[in-house]
Design a protein around this motif. Structure first.
Motif, PDB file in Angstrom:
ATOM      1  N   GLN A   9       0.788  -1.175  -0.106  1.00 51.55           N
ATOM      2  CA  GLN A   9      -0.038   0.080   0.027  1.00 51.55           C
ATOM      3  C   GLN A   9       0.973   1.437  -0.150  1.00 51.55           C
ATOM      4  OE1 GLN A   9      -3.381  -0.316  -0.737  1.00 51.55           O
ATOM      5  NE2 GLN A   9      -2.685  -2.440  -0.878  1.00 51.55           N
ATOM      6  N   LYS A  10       2.012   1.364  -0.119  1.00 47.89           N
ATOM      7  CA  LYS A  10       2.816   2.281  -0.252  1.00 47.89           C
ATOM      8  C   LYS A  10       2.940   2.797  -1.759  1.00 47.89           C
ATOM      9  CE  LYS A  10       5.859   1.905   3.766  1.00 47.89           C
ATOM     10  NZ  LYS A  10       5.064   2.086   4.772  1.00 47.89           N
ATOM     11  N   HIS A  11       3.064   4.066  -2.058  1.00 48.69           N
ATOM     12  CA  HIS A  11       3.323   4.569  -3.317  1.00 48.69           C
ATOM     13  C   HIS A  11       4.826   4.607  -3.791  1.00 48.69           C
ATOM     14  CE1 HIS A  11      -0.830   6.035  -2.156  1.00 48.69           C
ATOM     15  NE2 HIS A  11      -1.000   5.956  -3.702  1.00 48.69           N
ATOM     16  N   ILE A  65       1.911   0.387  -4.926  1.00 45.70           N
ATOM     17  CA  ILE A  65       1.289   0.948  -5.741  1.00 45.70           C
ATOM     18  C   ILE A  65       2.371   1.807  -6.666  1.00 45.70           C
ATOM     19  CG2 ILE A  65      -0.428   2.788  -6.053  1.00 45.70           C
ATOM     20  CD1 ILE A  65      -1.467   2.281  -3.122  1.00 45.70           C
ATOM     21  N   ILE A  80       3.806   4.009  -9.505  1.00 43.67           N
ATOM     22  CA  ILE A  80       3.598   5.390 -10.100  1.00 43.67           C
ATOM     23  C   ILE A  80       4.691   5.422 -11.126  1.00 43.67           C
ATOM     24  CG2 ILE A  80       3.348   7.867 -10.208  1.00 43.67           C
ATOM     25  CD1 ILE A  80       2.443   7.362  -7.070  1.00 43.67           C
TER      26      ILE A  80
END
Length: 186
Positions: free
Chosen positions: A24-26, A49, A51
């Motif tokens: 759940q860390k970006h 997550i 990006i």
């Protein structure tokens, strides 16, 4: 890819703890779009997550006539060694040959030198050929030093336009071919 998994393993290490969860860390991936997928896959597998925010674009430099000239010189035996500095050079050259409908097959007489394991793997995966010399350090200067013991007659150096001239002090005859350049993404 194994490189993405290795980076992920290093990323997850935390001093006192064997590892920490990145679930759940970006995580921002700054690689080019073409290089980002293995990192995306590795991060998703850890429930992070990803990006994708590419900071560089790899821009091909060879025109179609230049590409035809390069391929014909390689097949006519002008070079005895192909010196490739990055997996990007392999990808760009392969893509351009495909787009121009040029068959790129490494001739039997050609020996291949690669900077680092990733470049060697890209060469093997793309052209199904043996890499004769791989530098242990991820630098062109390390490969030039190793290559000099083989006393090549004529080297075709496929590189980025931003590379330093590592051959300038060597006694090898070298044709430098700038295959691509790295540009800041817009």
């Amino acid at each position: 890819s194994s490189y993405a998994n290795t980076v992920l393993q290093i990323f997850c290490r935390n001093g006192k703890h064997k590892s920490m969860s990145i679930a759940q860390k970006h995580v921002v991936i700054t690689r080019t779009v073409a290089q980002a997928q293995p990192f995306v896959d590795a991060l998703v597998a850890q429930h992070a997550i990803p990006i994708v925010y590419p900071c560089l674009d790899i821009v091909p430099l060879l025109t179609t006539p230049q590409l035809h000239t390069l391929v014909s010189q390689i097949f006519m035996g002008r070079y005895d060694w192909l010196f490739i500095t990055s997996a990007n050079a392999v990808r760009v050259l392969h893509q351009q040959c495909h787009e121009c409908e040029i068959d790129w097959v490494i001739p039997a007489h050609m020996r291949i030198a690669a900077v680092g394991k990733q470049t060697a793997q890209a060469i093997q995966d793309t052209w199904q050929c043996t890499v004769d010399l791989v530098s242990h350090a991820q630098t062109a200067s390390a490969l030039v030093t190793a290559l000099s013991t083989y006393m090549p007659r004529h080297v075709c150096w496929l590189s980025t336009s931003q590379a330093d001239d590592h051959f300038c002090k060597s006694r090898m005859t070298v044709d430098r071919i700038d295959v691509y350049e790295s540009m800041t993404s817009q």
